[in-house]
Scaffold this active site. Structure first.
Site, mmCIF file in Angstrom:
data_model
loop_
_atom_site.group_PDB
_atom_site.id
_atom_site.type_symbol
_atom_site.label_atom_id
_atom_site.label_comp_id
_atom_site.label_asym_id
_atom_site.label_seq_id
_atom_site.Cartn_x
_atom_site.Cartn_y
_atom_site.Cartn_z
ATOM 1 N N TYR A 1 30.322 37.338 20.529
ATOM 2 C CA TYR A 1 29.852 38.502 21.748
ATOM 3 C C TYR A 1 28.918 38.175 22.333
ATOM 4 O O TYR A 1 28.227 38.502 23.261
ATOM 5 C CB TYR A 1 29.624 39.738 20.468
ATOM 6 C CG TYR A 1 29.398 40.819 21.773
ATOM 7 C CD1 TYR A 1 30.229 40.755 21.970
ATOM 8 C CD2 TYR A 1 28.118 41.200 21.566
ATOM 9 C CE1 TYR A 1 30.284 42.868 23.290
ATOM 10 C CE2 TYR A 1 27.473 42.135 23.000
ATOM 11 C CZ TYR A 1 29.017 42.702 23.528
ATOM 12 O OH TYR A 1 28.699 44.284 24.510
ATOM 13 N N PHE B 1 35.752 38.523 53.979
ATOM 14 C CA PHE B 1 36.384 38.191 53.890
ATOM 15 C C PHE B 1 36.900 40.139 53.176
ATOM 16 O O PHE B 1 36.012 40.734 53.081
ATOM 17 C CB PHE B 1 37.166 37.224 52.420
ATOM 18 C CG PHE B 1 38.264 36.979 52.257
ATOM 19 C CD1 PHE B 1 38.881 36.494 53.157
ATOM 20 C CD2 PHE B 1 39.397 37.265 51.119
ATOM 21 C CE1 PHE B 1 40.213 36.116 53.295
ATOM 22 C CE2 PHE B 1 40.550 36.535 51.269
ATOM 23 C CZ PHE B 1 41.056 35.485 52.300
ATOM 24 N N ASP B 2 38.394 40.231 52.748
ATOM 25 C CA ASP B 2 38.987 41.214 52.644
ATOM 26 C C ASP B 2 37.623 41.878 51.931
ATOM 27 O O ASP B 2 37.792 42.926 51.866
ATOM 28 C CB ASP B 2 40.719 41.234 52.393
ATOM 29 C CG ASP B 2 40.973 40.377 51.557
ATOM 30 O OD1 ASP B 2 40.108 39.860 50.362
ATOM 31 O OD2 ASP B 2 42.039 39.795 51.403
ATOM 32 N N ASP C 1 28.267 32.703 49.962
ATOM 33 C CA ASP C 1 29.593 33.058 49.424
ATOM 34 C C ASP C 1 29.985 31.889 48.914
ATOM 35 O O ASP C 1 30.555 31.482 49.530
ATOM 36 C CB ASP C 1 30.711 34.102 49.599
ATOM 37 C CG ASP C 1 31.887 33.554 48.805
ATOM 38 O OD1 ASP C 1 32.074 33.368 48.539
ATOM 39 O OD2 ASP C 1 32.829 34.884 49.875
ATOM 40 N N ALA D 1 32.309 30.249 46.552
ATOM 41 C CA ALA D 1 33.542 29.869 46.028
ATOM 42 C C ALA D 1 34.504 28.936 46.316
ATOM 43 O O ALA D 1 34.850 28.415 45.534
ATOM 44 C CB ALA D 1 34.895 30.510 46.335
ATOM 45 N N LYS E 1 37.975 28.856 41.817
ATOM 46 C CA LYS E 1 38.726 28.078 43.168
ATOM 47 C C LYS E 1 38.393 26.987 42.832
ATOM 48 O O LYS E 1 39.035 25.954 42.046
ATOM 49 C CB LYS E 1 38.155 28.601 44.876
ATOM 50 C CG LYS E 1 38.894 29.822 45.472
ATOM 51 C CD LYS E 1 38.771 31.189 45.100
ATOM 52 C CE LYS E 1 39.149 32.308 45.912
ATOM 53 N NZ LYS E 1 38.581 34.042 45.374
ATOM 54 N N HIS F 1 45.972 45.338 53.855
ATOM 55 C CA HIS F 1 47.268 44.283 53.596
ATOM 56 C C HIS F 1 48.116 44.427 51.971
ATOM 57 O O HIS F 1 49.011 43.803 51.138
ATOM 58 C CB HIS F 1 46.956 43.142 54.563
ATOM 59 C CG HIS F 1 45.731 42.506 53.560
ATOM 60 N ND1 HIS F 1 44.334 43.525 53.695
ATOM 61 C CD2 HIS F 1 45.067 41.838 52.328
ATOM 62 C CE1 HIS F 1 43.277 42.509 53.239
ATOM 63 N NE2 HIS F 1 44.147 41.891 52.528
#
Length: 457
Positions: A70, A122-123, A213, A215, A256, A448
């Site tokens: 853990y 982004f979204d 960001d 990614a 990604k 979307h």
């Protein structure tokens, strides 16, 4: 030597092959929402490159030996070592995926009424900002407006607008500057190191936190080595390390460029912000040494972070996308130029001039790709960025009507991509037969993902 994938296939998975009638039934049952089409009815799935790549034998071997303790597991320390080597951030927290990393960081760094500035949110990034009662404001560079130009770094943030905002009346409200590398919402275009240096200087001058960001940090680094003078003799790892060094911290989905089915991390320099994030993380995600991730995912990520920066892999991946881009252009379909790596962005507005923005040409093209060939992708146009009234009518369209064709890592062969180009070429021969669509129902946020559509004949 001609570029080729630096790996061989040892395990395969059957893909569904459906009839036109089956696809029509599946899309209608999904209310023409590509996210609601069952994967078992999709032949070539280019909806996203997030968590859809093929893992390596080394990743699976590492996962098999994972430590499930853990707290303070050996798997955590291998995960941490990979990120220490890459980012040098003193505070690193694993999180189960990118949107969770955004939620933890933004809710710890922003207060209601603050502004988040970005090259493009982004979204889910935008949603996580807006759910806090903050404003997500995009400042894409001027070059991004010309979809056809060969400008090499159209993912840059607009430095003039950034300085004007930081020095203007809204300056005290700016809570963070977030630069996405590569710019997913801006056509998958890279951000230059020169742009990141300038952002660093402005944020330091105005005392505003600067986050990445990250990614697709490896793909951005590769494109820097190919397009930016002064970096052509550096390795992708060296460029990535320099990019992380310029920022105060980052969020990064590791689904990604760590080529993992699950995972993300938050990296920070500020110890006080790190403390707030840690409390948030433990309360909502998991203990600080696993953050909601299973130990086998920590292991896959640690190995994937090393594999993704191999130059032969990145060269092959870029060549794969460039090959598809050439075929698509030869088929008479324009894309956002120059081609990035993780996706192509089809210019649906230009291909389907008979469909006005209120008929959603991007969504229409995405649906037609599925109906004609079982290919799933997603619209990045007025459904994604447009403004709607309470009756779901489009009030203000997006600047462009695009379709993102995302390419999973190490998943499809050249023959699969040539099939995609062939299907698209068939559509381009008779584009006037593609119908428009209307919104039947949609939520106010992240529409979307959950909307219901109908064809307009």
């Amino acid at each position: 030597m001609k570029s080729f994938p630096p790996y061989r296939i040892q395990v395969v998975k059957e893909i569904p092959v459906t009839t036109r009638a089956e696809r029509e039934e599946a899309l209608s049952a999904a209310a023409y929402n590509m996210f609601d089409v069952p994967a078992g009815k999709v032949t070539i799935d280019l909806l996203t490159d997030s968590g859809t790549g093929a893992v390596s034998a080394a990743q699976e071997a590492a996962a098999a030996g994972a430590d499930r303790s853990y707290a303070g597991s050996d798997s955590y320390y291998r995960f941490r070592a990979a990120l220490d080597e890459l980012t040098a951030y003193p505070h690193i927290f694993p999180v189960h995926q990118g949107r969770a990393a955004e939620r933890v960081l933004f809710s710890s760094a922003l207060e209601p009424g603050r502004i988040s500035l970005s090259n493009t949110h982004f979204d889910t990034t935008r949603a996580n900002v807006e759910l806090l009662g903050c404003e997500a404001r995009d400042l894409p560079c001027a070059e991004a407006r010309d979809l056809d130009s060969q400008e090499p770094f159209k993912g840059n943030i607009h430095l003039g607008e950034l300085e004007r905002t930081l020095s203007g009346p809204d300056g005290p409200r700016v809570g963070q500057v977030l630069v996405t590398i590569t710019n997913n919402g801006g056509g998958g275009q890279p951000v230059s190191m020169a742009n990141l240096h300038a952002v660093r200087e402005l944020c330091h001058r105005f005392r505003v936190p600067f986050f990445l960001d990250a990614a697709r940090f490896a793909e951005n680094a590769w494109l820097v080595t190919q397009r930016e003078p002064g970096y052509r003799h550096q390795s992708p790892r060296e460029v990535a390390q320099q990019a992380f060094a310029l920022a105060d911290g980052c969020v990064a989905s590791l689904k990604k460029d760590a080529i993992s089915p699950m995972g993300a991390f938050i990296g920070l320099r500020d110890p006080e912000l790190a403390k707030r994030c840690e409390v948030n993380l433990i309360a909502t995600e998991g203990f600080r040494t696993y953050g909601g991730l299973a130990s086998h995912d920590l292991e896959r990520v640690a190995q994937g972070l090393r594999e993704v920066l191999e130059p032969d892999y990145l060269r092959s991946r870029a060549a794969e996308t460039a090959h598809l881009a050439r075929l698509v252009n030869e088929a008479g379909v324009d894309i956002v130029q120059p081609a990035g790596i993780h996706a192509l962005y089809l210019n649906a507005g230009r291909l389907l001039p008979h469909i006005p923005p209120r008929g959603f040409p991007g969504h229409a093209l995405a649906c037609q790709l599925y109906l004609a060939g079982g290919i799933r992708c997603v619209e990045l146009g007025s459904l994604y960025l447009g403004t709607f009234d309470a009756e779901h009518n489009l009030v203000e369209p997006a600047p462009f009507e695009l379709v993102r064709v995302a390419i999973p890592r190490r998943t499809y062969t050249q023959a699969h991509l040539e099939y995609v180009a062939d299907v698209l070429a068939g559509i381009a021969k008779n584009p006037e037969t593609v119908p428009a669509y209307r919104v039947v129902d949609a939520p106010p946020l992240l529409r979307h993902f959950n909307l219901k559509m109908a064809q307009v004949r």
